[in-house]
Design a protein around this motif. Structure first.
Motif, PDB file in Angstrom:
ATOM      1  N   ASN A   1      -4.035  -8.592  -2.561  1.00  0.00           N
ATOM      2  CA  ASN A   1      -3.935  -7.290  -3.217  1.00  0.00           C
ATOM      3  C   ASN A   1      -2.853  -7.273  -4.298  1.00  0.00           C
ATOM      4  N   ARG A   2      -1.715  -7.928  -4.035  1.00  0.00           N
ATOM      5  CA  ARG A   2      -0.655  -7.975  -5.053  1.00  0.00           C
ATOM      6  C   ARG A   2      -1.116  -8.728  -6.294  1.00  0.00           C
TER       7      ARG A   2
ATOM      8  N   ALA B   1     -14.172  -0.573   1.681  1.00  0.00           N
ATOM      9  CA  ALA B   1     -12.769  -0.378   2.057  1.00  0.00           C
ATOM     10  C   ALA B   1     -12.647   0.932   2.836  1.00  0.00           C
TER      11      ALA B   1
ATOM     12  N   GLY C   1      -4.922  -2.534  -4.744  1.00  0.00           N
ATOM     13  CA  GLY C   1      -5.917  -3.587  -4.873  1.00  0.00           C
ATOM     14  C   GLY C   1      -7.340  -3.117  -4.633  1.00  0.00           C
ATOM     15  N   GLN C   2      -7.521  -1.928  -4.071  1.00  0.00           N
ATOM     16  CA  GLN C   2      -8.869  -1.419  -3.861  1.00  0.00           C
ATOM     17  C   GLN C   2      -9.533  -1.111  -5.200  1.00  0.00           C
TER      18      GLN C   2
ATOM     19  N   HIS D   1     -13.028  -3.583  -1.423  1.00  0.00           N
ATOM     20  CA  HIS D   1     -12.032  -4.645  -1.486  1.00  0.00           C
ATOM     21  C   HIS D   1     -12.630  -5.825  -2.244  1.00  0.00           C
TER      22      HIS D   1
ATOM     23  N   SER E   1     -12.775  -9.622  -2.360  1.00  0.00           N
ATOM     24  CA  SER E   1     -12.451 -10.674  -1.398  1.00  0.00           C
ATOM     25  C   SER E   1     -13.080 -11.987  -1.818  1.00  0.00           C
TER      26      SER E   1
END
Length: 142
Positions: free
Chosen positions: A2-3, A76, A83-84, A138, A140
């Motif tokens: 996410n960062r 999500a 990060g979403q 999300h 991924s």
């Protein structure tokens, strides 16, 4: 992860708005921002991007953007997290045709998006924007 997503998205701030483009510093639309962040964080895009109109198939009520998001990202939870990817309906009853990436969580949530007339900016996730959220995903690797 996410960062990395938020950091990559912030690097696009200041990129001018340009429909169908996805080139940092040169131009992008909201989908182009997501595509560019995807390439920076995950590598190649998951599918070829066909040409699309600014109305996103709104006259046909075809949820093209939402269907693509569902093919390539995981749903999500309702909680707003950095990060979403957020999909927005720009007006009640319309299809989802705007995308943003959450950059900070509540109580002071913000998101990064490319907006006509503004380019890539970071905006507060205010109540008017929250009411427009249609879906959350999300990004991924899986």
């Amino acid at each position: 992860m996410n960062r990395l997503i938020v950091s990559a998205a912030r690097d696009w701030i200041g990129t001018p708005y340009l429909h169908q483009a996805s080139v940092k510093g040169v131009g992008c639309d909201c989908l182009g921002l997501l595509r560019g962040v995807w390439r920076e964080v995950l590598g190649s895009e998951p599918e070829a991007m066909p040409a699309y109109t600014a109305d996103w198939a709104e006259p046909q009520a075809d949820e093209v953007l939402w269907a693509a998001a569902a093919r390539h990202m995981q749903p999500a939870p309702a909680e707003i997290l950095p990060g979403q990817v957020l999909l927005f309906r720009m007006r009640s009853g319309a299809i989802a045709k705007h995308i943003g990436i959450v950059s900070s969580a509540d109580p002071d949530a913000h998101f990064i998006h490319s907006y006509t007339g503004h380019g890539v900016i970071e905006s507060p996730l205010s109540q008017p924007w929250r009411r427009r959220i249609a879906a959350r995903y999300h990004i991924s690797q899986g």
